[in-house]
Motif scaffolding. Structure first.
Motif, PDB file in Angstrom:
ATOM      1  N   ASP A 180      -8.022 -57.758  32.356  1.00 36.27           N
ATOM      2  CA  ASP A 180      -8.604 -58.651  32.272  1.00 36.27           C
ATOM      3  C   ASP A 180      -8.331 -59.989  33.536  1.00 36.27           C
ATOM      4  O   ASP A 180      -9.258 -60.830  33.931  1.00 36.27           O
ATOM      5  CB  ASP A 180      -9.188 -59.529  31.053  1.00 36.27           C
ATOM      6  N   VAL A 181      -6.894 -60.034  33.595  1.00 36.95           N
ATOM      7  CA  VAL A 181      -6.491 -61.172  34.428  1.00 36.95           C
ATOM      8  C   VAL A 181      -5.895 -60.753  35.606  1.00 36.95           C
ATOM      9  O   VAL A 181      -6.348 -61.347  36.728  1.00 36.95           O
ATOM     10  CB  VAL A 181      -5.691 -62.141  33.578  1.00 36.95           C
ATOM     11  N   GLY A 182      -5.055 -59.979  35.505  1.00 41.75           N
ATOM     12  CA  GLY A 182      -4.223 -59.551  36.499  1.00 41.75           C
ATOM     13  C   GLY A 182      -4.870 -58.945  37.776  1.00 41.75           C
ATOM     14  O   GLY A 182      -4.456 -59.149  38.945  1.00 41.75           O
ATOM     15  N   LYS A 183      -5.977 -58.363  37.436  1.00 37.04           N
ATOM     16  CA  LYS A 183      -6.573 -57.655  38.641  1.00 37.04           C
ATOM     17  C   LYS A 183      -7.573 -58.660  39.447  1.00 37.04           C
ATOM     18  O   LYS A 183      -7.615 -58.287  40.543  1.00 37.04           O
ATOM     19  CB  LYS A 183      -7.794 -56.568  38.047  1.00 37.04           C
ATOM     20  N   HIS A 184      -7.570 -59.940  38.959  1.00 41.89           N
ATOM     21  CA  HIS A 184      -8.119 -60.782  39.769  1.00 41.89           C
ATOM     22  C   HIS A 184      -7.318 -61.422  40.829  1.00 41.89           C
ATOM     23  O   HIS A 184      -7.790 -62.345  42.007  1.00 41.89           O
ATOM     24  CB  HIS A 184      -8.922 -61.992  38.862  1.00 41.89           C
ATOM     25  N   THR A 224       5.293 -63.218  36.268  1.00 43.22           N
ATOM     26  CA  THR A 224       3.744 -63.614  35.565  1.00 43.22           C
ATOM     27  C   THR A 224       3.579 -64.862  35.151  1.00 43.22           C
ATOM     28  O   THR A 224       2.200 -65.052  34.771  1.00 43.22           O
ATOM     29  CB  THR A 224       3.836 -62.588  34.417  1.00 43.22           C
ATOM     30  N   TYR A 225       4.440 -65.686  35.045  1.00 38.33           N
ATOM     31  CA  TYR A 225       4.020 -67.051  34.659  1.00 38.33           C
ATOM     32  C   TYR A 225       2.956 -67.777  35.261  1.00 38.33           C
ATOM     33  O   TYR A 225       2.045 -68.291  34.608  1.00 38.33           O
ATOM     34  CB  TYR A 225       5.273 -67.869  34.884  1.00 38.33           C
ATOM     35  N   GLN A 226       2.796 -67.640  36.617  1.00 40.24           N
ATOM     36  CA  GLN A 226       1.567 -68.313  37.289  1.00 40.24           C
ATOM     37  C   GLN A 226       0.291 -67.623  36.555  1.00 40.24           C
ATOM     38  O   GLN A 226      -0.643 -68.457  36.654  1.00 40.24           O
ATOM     39  CB  GLN A 226       1.660 -68.238  38.815  1.00 40.24           C
ATOM     40  N   LEU A 227       0.335 -66.245  36.408  1.00 34.02           N
ATOM     41  CA  LEU A 227      -0.881 -65.807  35.780  1.00 34.02           C
ATOM     42  C   LEU A 227      -1.095 -66.323  34.260  1.00 34.02           C
ATOM     43  O   LEU A 227      -2.386 -66.522  34.050  1.00 34.02           O
ATOM     44  CB  LEU A 227      -0.614 -64.284  35.944  1.00 34.02           C
ATOM     45  N   VAL A 228       0.000 -66.514  33.622  1.00 30.62           N
ATOM     46  CA  VAL A 228      -0.291 -67.001  32.301  1.00 30.62           C
ATOM     47  C   VAL A 228      -1.024 -68.600  32.298  1.00 30.62           C
ATOM     48  O   VAL A 228      -1.919 -68.893  31.650  1.00 30.62           O
ATOM     49  CB  VAL A 228       1.035 -66.972  31.509  1.00 30.62           C
ATOM     50  N   GLN A 229      -0.483 -69.233  33.266  1.00 31.29           N
ATOM     51  CA  GLN A 229      -0.875 -70.721  33.343  1.00 31.29           C
ATOM     52  C   GLN A 229      -2.054 -70.724  33.954  1.00 31.29           C
ATOM     53  O   GLN A 229      -2.805 -71.450  33.384  1.00 31.29           O
ATOM     54  CB  GLN A 229       0.184 -71.674  34.160  1.00 31.29           C
ATOM     55  N   GLY A 230      -2.370 -69.880  34.942  1.00 33.51           N
ATOM     56  CA  GLY A 230      -3.678 -69.884  35.395  1.00 33.51           C
ATOM     57  C   GLY A 230      -4.749 -69.371  34.609  1.00 33.51           C
ATOM     58  O   GLY A 230      -5.660 -69.901  34.434  1.00 33.51           O
TER      59      GLY A 230
END
Length: 428
Positions: A137-141, A169-175
């Motif tokens: 749901d997040v990583g693919k974007h 992956t931190y920037q994805l989590v914060q994003g």
């Protein structure tokens, strides 16, 4: 001045996304800053983001203080040369509670206000978010190319230690934090330190790609000293906002001892004084630098904001006593309770009366045993360099014995290390 104009004047904006100022002028805007719970107290490095939220609320906007209960488990690689140790969940929850308690002192959480401050903890929305759902749901974007282009990633990949998948992956989590707050709290703005720019714009990009929305961002410069050295450290380490970790007296002393160049900048950044007031203080300081009125006003404003008027007054009283020409005469007239009350927060050391009376340690051993200096070697250097005084008298003889006759009323000995560090040694 509008909010952005004021923050620019204060030197509190480095990067800003186009349209941010217009958004803030258009409507009441919800904005957030994340706080990393690596300890159970914030330190003065966190004062700038706290002040950004306070300025935001004063300008009529709604602040959200996000405590990273989830991201604290991962560790932000921004500005770091190596991966930090991960905290246990128990320690993290204790830290989150401590940080929340502090943030509540500075922002108005009155729910009757339309722009009442809110607290958020990203653990609340990540605790049940499975890994598979997250990458779907997040990583693919967000593409790997996009993530690799971030300075925080490039610097670590080019370094010797590399970067773990966890940190990558931190920037994805914060994003996702920004995306979640955007969709659930209509949060359209994220603020933070300039080292966070890459993580923040990942959030705006995720909002654009996943929600088809528009979000905004700005960052403030990382605070340094005029000589380029790190801001926020005292001789003992971090200067904490928790009075149990850094007493109001020590906190006041930190600001009082800033250089002219630093104090002039800090007066804009760390206080709410108007341009007119700041200019008056700077004009009055020029030519009268020895009076240190600039530093005194800076220390007053920040100590009062963080610790309250009463603790500021106590810090001033202790400072005036310690640095007075009549210190010893005044102390001789005070009862133990009065002295303790006056010198609240001054670093104190207790020594055993019988030990002093029977061993009469030399000054080098005494300084090391009490922890005033970390070792005999350091103590010897400091004495030889003329940096130690007992009760306002320079100590130059390395073989000088410390006995009870040196103590005022056989109870107190004031040890001064360098120009500004005082210790009250008490006999028990």
């Amino acid at each position: 001045m509008n909010l952005i104009e004021e923050l620019r004047w204060r030197g509190m904006i480095q990067d800003i996304m186009p349209g941010t100022e217009e958004q803030l002028l258009k409507e009441m805007t919800t904005a957030y800053i994340g706080f990393d719970p690596t300890a159970d107290s914030l330190h003065i490095g966190s004062l700038v983001p706290i002040l950004l939220l306070v300025h935001l609320q004063k300008a009529g906007h709604k602040p959200v203080a996000l405590v990273g209960g989830a991201t604290g488990m991962v560790g932000d690689p921004s500005g770091k040369s190596e991966e930090r140790n991960l905290l246990s969940e128990d320690v993290l929850q204790k830290n989150v509670a401590g940080v929340k308690k502090q943030l509540e002192q500075y922002l108005n959480f009155d729910s009757s206000m339309p722009n009442a401050a809110e607290m958020a903890n990203n653990y609340d929305w990540f605790k049940d978010f499975s890994f598979l759902n997250f990458i779907r749901d997040v990583g693919k974007h967000i593409t790997v190319n996009y993530m690799m282009a971030k300075d925080s990633v490039k610097k670590r990949l080019e370094g010797e230690t590399g970067m773990s998948f966890t940190e990558f992956t931190y920037q994805l989590v914060q994003g996702y934090d920004f995306y979640y707050l955007y969709t659930n709290k209509n949060c359209k703005l994220q603020m933070g330190g300039s080292d966070q720019w890459g993580n923040i714009v990942t959030g705006t990009e995720l909002i654009r790609r996943k929600a088809g929305g528009e979000a905004f961002a700005f960052t403030c410069p990382l605070i340094t000293k005029a000589d380029g050295s790190k801001f926020g450290k005292s001789e003992k380490g971090n200067v904490w906002l928790d009075p149990e970790k850094t007493s109001p007296y020590e906190f006041y002393q930190f600001w009082l001892n800033t250089t002219d160049a630093d104090a002039a900048r800090y007066l804009k950044i760390f206080t709410f004084l108007s341009p007119k007031e700041v200019n008056q203080i700077l004009e009055g300081h020029n030519g009268n630098e020895n009076q240190r009125n600039l530093q005194k006003r800076l220390a007053e404003e920040i100590t009062t904001f963080v610790h309250g008027k009463e603790n500021f007054t106590k810090a001033v009283r202790a400072t005036e006593l310690l640095f007075s020409k009549d210190t010893l005469q005044i102390i001789a007239t005070l009862s133990p309770n009065e002295l303790d009350a006056t010198l609240t927060g001054v670093p104190a050391v207790e020594v055993n009366k019988e030990h002093i009376a029977t061993t009469n340690p030399d000054v080098v051993s005494f300084l090391a045993e009490t922890g005033i200096l970390p070792s005999k070697g350091e103590a010897r250097k400091m004495v030889q360099g003329g940096g130690i005084s007992f009760n306002k008298q320079k100590v130059t003889d390395l073989s000088k014995k410390v006995n009870l006759l040196l103590f005022i009323n056989e109870k107190y000995l004031f040890v001064q290390k360098g120009k500004t560090n005082y210790y009250l040694v008490k006999v028990s």
